[in-house]
Design a protein around this motif. Structure first.
Motif, PDB file in Angstrom:
ATOM      1  N   PHE A  15       0.832  -1.196   0.000  1.00 51.76           N
ATOM      2  CA  PHE A  15       0.000   0.000   0.000  1.00 51.76           C
ATOM      3  C   PHE A  15       0.871   1.252   0.000  1.00 51.76           C
ATOM      4  O   PHE A  15       1.851   1.330   0.737  1.00 51.76           O
ATOM      5  CB  PHE A  15      -0.914  -0.013   1.228  1.00 51.76           C
ATOM      6  CG  PHE A  15      -1.783  -1.237   1.265  1.00 51.76           C
ATOM      7  CD1 PHE A  15      -3.036  -1.227   0.683  1.00 51.76           C
ATOM      8  CD2 PHE A  15      -1.331  -2.412   1.846  1.00 51.76           C
ATOM      9  CE1 PHE A  15      -3.827  -2.370   0.685  1.00 51.76           C
ATOM     10  CE2 PHE A  15      -2.111  -3.551   1.856  1.00 51.76           C
ATOM     11  CZ  PHE A  15      -3.372  -3.529   1.268  1.00 51.76           C
ATOM     12  N   CYS A  16       0.514   2.215  -0.827  1.00 46.88           N
ATOM     13  CA  CYS A  16       1.201   3.511  -0.926  1.00 46.88           C
ATOM     14  C   CYS A  16       0.146   4.597  -0.785  1.00 46.88           C
ATOM     15  O   CYS A  16      -1.046   4.357  -1.016  1.00 46.88           O
ATOM     16  CB  CYS A  16       1.881   3.671  -2.275  1.00 46.88           C
ATOM     17  SG  CYS A  16       3.015   2.364  -2.732  1.00 46.88           S
ATOM     18  N   LEU A  35      -2.969   3.911  -2.990  1.00 39.22           N
ATOM     19  CA  LEU A  35      -2.518   3.246  -4.209  1.00 39.22           C
ATOM     20  C   LEU A  35      -1.999   1.869  -3.821  1.00 39.22           C
ATOM     21  O   LEU A  35      -1.817   1.584  -2.639  1.00 39.22           O
ATOM     22  CB  LEU A  35      -1.353   4.012  -4.846  1.00 39.22           C
ATOM     23  CG  LEU A  35      -1.512   5.501  -5.063  1.00 39.22           C
ATOM     24  CD1 LEU A  35      -0.168   6.122  -5.390  1.00 39.22           C
ATOM     25  CD2 LEU A  35      -2.496   5.749  -6.183  1.00 39.22           C
ATOM     26  N   ASN A  36      -1.725   1.052  -4.804  1.00 34.11           N
ATOM     27  CA  ASN A  36      -1.060  -0.218  -4.544  1.00 34.11           C
ATOM     28  C   ASN A  36       0.354  -0.182  -5.110  1.00 34.11           C
ATOM     29  O   ASN A  36       0.576   0.325  -6.206  1.00 34.11           O
ATOM     30  CB  ASN A  36      -1.827  -1.388  -5.166  1.00 34.11           C
ATOM     31  CG  ASN A  36      -3.113  -1.661  -4.451  1.00 34.11           C
ATOM     32  OD1 ASN A  36      -4.180  -1.461  -4.980  1.00 34.11           O
ATOM     33  ND2 ASN A  36      -3.010  -2.121  -3.213  1.00 34.11           N
ATOM     34  N   GLY A  37       1.290  -0.707  -4.339  1.00 32.36           N
ATOM     35  CA  GLY A  37       2.639  -0.936  -4.820  1.00 32.36           C
ATOM     36  C   GLY A  37       2.747  -2.401  -5.185  1.00 32.36           C
ATOM     37  O   GLY A  37       2.373  -3.270  -4.392  1.00 32.36           O
ATOM     38  N   VAL A  38       3.210  -2.688  -6.391  1.00 26.64           N
ATOM     39  CA  VAL A  38       3.261  -4.059  -6.890  1.00 26.64           C
ATOM     40  C   VAL A  38       4.678  -4.348  -7.380  1.00 26.64           C
ATOM     41  O   VAL A  38       5.248  -3.561  -8.142  1.00 26.64           O
ATOM     42  CB  VAL A  38       2.247  -4.262  -8.040  1.00 26.64           C
ATOM     43  CG1 VAL A  38       2.328  -5.653  -8.613  1.00 26.64           C
ATOM     44  CG2 VAL A  38       0.835  -3.947  -7.569  1.00 26.64           C
ATOM     45  N   ASP A  81       3.788  13.176  -2.610  1.00 26.02           N
ATOM     46  CA  ASP A  81       3.785  11.837  -3.180  1.00 26.02           C
ATOM     47  C   ASP A  81       4.505  10.896  -2.229  1.00 26.02           C
ATOM     48  O   ASP A  81       5.619  11.188  -1.791  1.00 26.02           O
ATOM     49  CB  ASP A  81       4.504  11.853  -4.524  1.00 26.02           C
ATOM     50  CG  ASP A  81       3.879  10.942  -5.542  1.00 26.02           C
ATOM     51  OD1 ASP A  81       2.979  10.162  -5.173  1.00 26.02           O
ATOM     52  OD2 ASP A  81       4.288  10.999  -6.711  1.00 26.02           O
ATOM     53  N   GLY A  82       3.887   9.775  -1.897  1.00 29.72           N
ATOM     54  CA  GLY A  82       4.506   8.796  -1.007  1.00 29.72           C
ATOM     55  C   GLY A  82       4.975   7.592  -1.788  1.00 29.72           C
ATOM     56  O   GLY A  82       4.181   6.939  -2.456  1.00 29.72           O
ATOM     57  N   PHE A  83       6.261   7.295  -1.700  1.00 30.75           N
ATOM     58  CA  PHE A  83       6.818   6.177  -2.462  1.00 30.75           C
ATOM     59  C   PHE A  83       7.078   4.942  -1.614  1.00 30.75           C
ATOM     60  O   PHE A  83       7.496   3.917  -2.135  1.00 30.75           O
ATOM     61  CB  PHE A  83       8.115   6.628  -3.146  1.00 30.75           C
ATOM     62  CG  PHE A  83       7.876   7.675  -4.200  1.00 30.75           C
ATOM     63  CD1 PHE A  83       7.431   7.322  -5.466  1.00 30.75           C
ATOM     64  CD2 PHE A  83       8.071   9.014  -3.917  1.00 30.75           C
ATOM     65  CE1 PHE A  83       7.194   8.283  -6.433  1.00 30.75           C
ATOM     66  CE2 PHE A  83       7.837   9.985  -4.877  1.00 30.75           C
ATOM     67  CZ  PHE A  83       7.405   9.621  -6.136  1.00 30.75           C
ATOM     68  N   ILE A  84       6.830   5.021  -0.324  1.00 25.68           N
ATOM     69  CA  ILE A  84       7.016   3.855   0.542  1.00 25.68           C
ATOM     70  C   ILE A  84       5.900   2.850   0.262  1.00 25.68           C
ATOM     71  O   ILE A  84       4.726   3.221   0.163  1.00 25.68           O
ATOM     72  CB  ILE A  84       6.994   4.267   2.027  1.00 25.68           C
ATOM     73  CG1 ILE A  84       8.175   5.193   2.328  1.00 25.68           C
ATOM     74  CG2 ILE A  84       7.021   3.033   2.932  1.00 25.68           C
ATOM     75  CD1 ILE A  84       8.118   5.799   3.720  1.00 25.68           C
ATOM     76  N   THR A 112      -5.446  13.256   9.117  1.00 29.57           N
ATOM     77  CA  THR A 112      -4.524  14.197   8.470  1.00 29.57           C
ATOM     78  C   THR A 112      -3.093  13.667   8.469  1.00 29.57           C
ATOM     79  O   THR A 112      -2.226  14.244   7.823  1.00 29.57           O
ATOM     80  CB  THR A 112      -4.565  15.574   9.179  1.00 29.57           C
ATOM     81  OG1 THR A 112      -4.263  15.380  10.556  1.00 29.57           O
ATOM     82  CG2 THR A 112      -5.930  16.214   9.026  1.00 29.57           C
ATOM     83  N   GLU A 113      -2.849  12.575   9.176  1.00 27.95           N
ATOM     84  CA  GLU A 113      -1.540  11.935   9.187  1.00 27.95           C
ATOM     85  C   GLU A 113      -1.748  10.417   9.153  1.00 27.95           C
ATOM     86  O   GLU A 113      -2.744   9.910   9.640  1.00 27.95           O
ATOM     87  CB  GLU A 113      -0.742  12.310  10.440  1.00 27.95           C
ATOM     88  CG  GLU A 113      -0.386  13.780  10.516  1.00 27.95           C
ATOM     89  CD  GLU A 113       0.436  14.287   9.342  1.00 27.95           C
ATOM     90  OE1 GLU A 113       1.296  13.535   8.830  1.00 27.95           O
ATOM     91  OE2 GLU A 113       0.208  15.427   8.912  1.00 27.95           O
ATOM     92  N   LEU A 114      -0.780   9.721   8.600  1.00 29.68           N
ATOM     93  CA  LEU A 114      -0.856   8.260   8.575  1.00 29.68           C
ATOM     94  C   LEU A 114      -0.561   7.714   9.965  1.00 29.68           C
ATOM     95  O   LEU A 114       0.179   8.316  10.737  1.00 29.68           O
ATOM     96  CB  LEU A 114       0.141   7.692   7.565  1.00 29.68           C
ATOM     97  CG  LEU A 114      -0.136   8.021   6.088  1.00 29.68           C
ATOM     98  CD1 LEU A 114       0.981   7.484   5.215  1.00 29.68           C
ATOM     99  CD2 LEU A 114      -1.480   7.487   5.635  1.00 29.68           C
ATOM    100  N   GLY A 115      -1.114   6.574  10.279  1.00 26.59           N
ATOM    101  CA  GLY A 115      -0.959   5.983  11.601  1.00 26.59           C
ATOM    102  C   GLY A 115       0.198   5.012  11.734  1.00 26.59           C
ATOM    103  O   GLY A 115       0.354   4.386  12.764  1.00 26.59           O
TER     104      GLY A 115
END
Length: 118
Positions: A15-16, A35-38, A81-84, A112-115
């Motif tokens: 997951f991104c 998004l999905n990272g594949v 943009d998050g690339f992790i 507002t922030e990722l957990g």
């Protein structure tokens, strides 16, 4: 859903997130878009996929060479943009999806922030 289908077929998937403006005119607040990272073994690389449906102004496409996501990032607007590629969906976002009953309620309560770092 896409992650589950790909994982069922032994395709490494995670997951991104992008932090984007929900709606420039109606709701100009920053929210997370998933998004999905594949991992594509034949190319030895991770690619990001946006499984949302296309519509006017949104044209996400699958490509190994050139990423074409639904929303181009506008850094001047505070978008990021998050690339992790995370192994699991964000716990804060999942909680909001589970506890809010309407789209309006969800929009009013999006994190507002990722957990991941909590």
């Amino acid at each position: 859903m896409l992650a589950a289908l790909l994982r069922c077929k032994s395709v490494p998937t995670g997951f991104c997130y992008q932090k984007i403006i929900l709606d420039d005119e109606i709701a100009p607040i920053l929210i997370y878009h998933g998004l999905n990272g594949v991992y594509i073994k034949d190319y030895k690389k991770w690619i990001r996929l946006d499984a949302r449906g296309n519509k006017t102004g949104v044209n996400a496409q699958f490509s190994i060479e050139t990423e074409q996501l639904a929303f181009p990032i506008r850094p001047q607007m505070g978008e990021v943009d998050g690339f992790i590629v995370y192994p699991d969906p964000d716990i804060e976002i999942l909680e909001k999806l589970r506890t809010n009953e309407t789209r309006t309620e969800l929009w009013d309560n999006l994190p507002t922030e990722l957990g991941y770092n909590k």
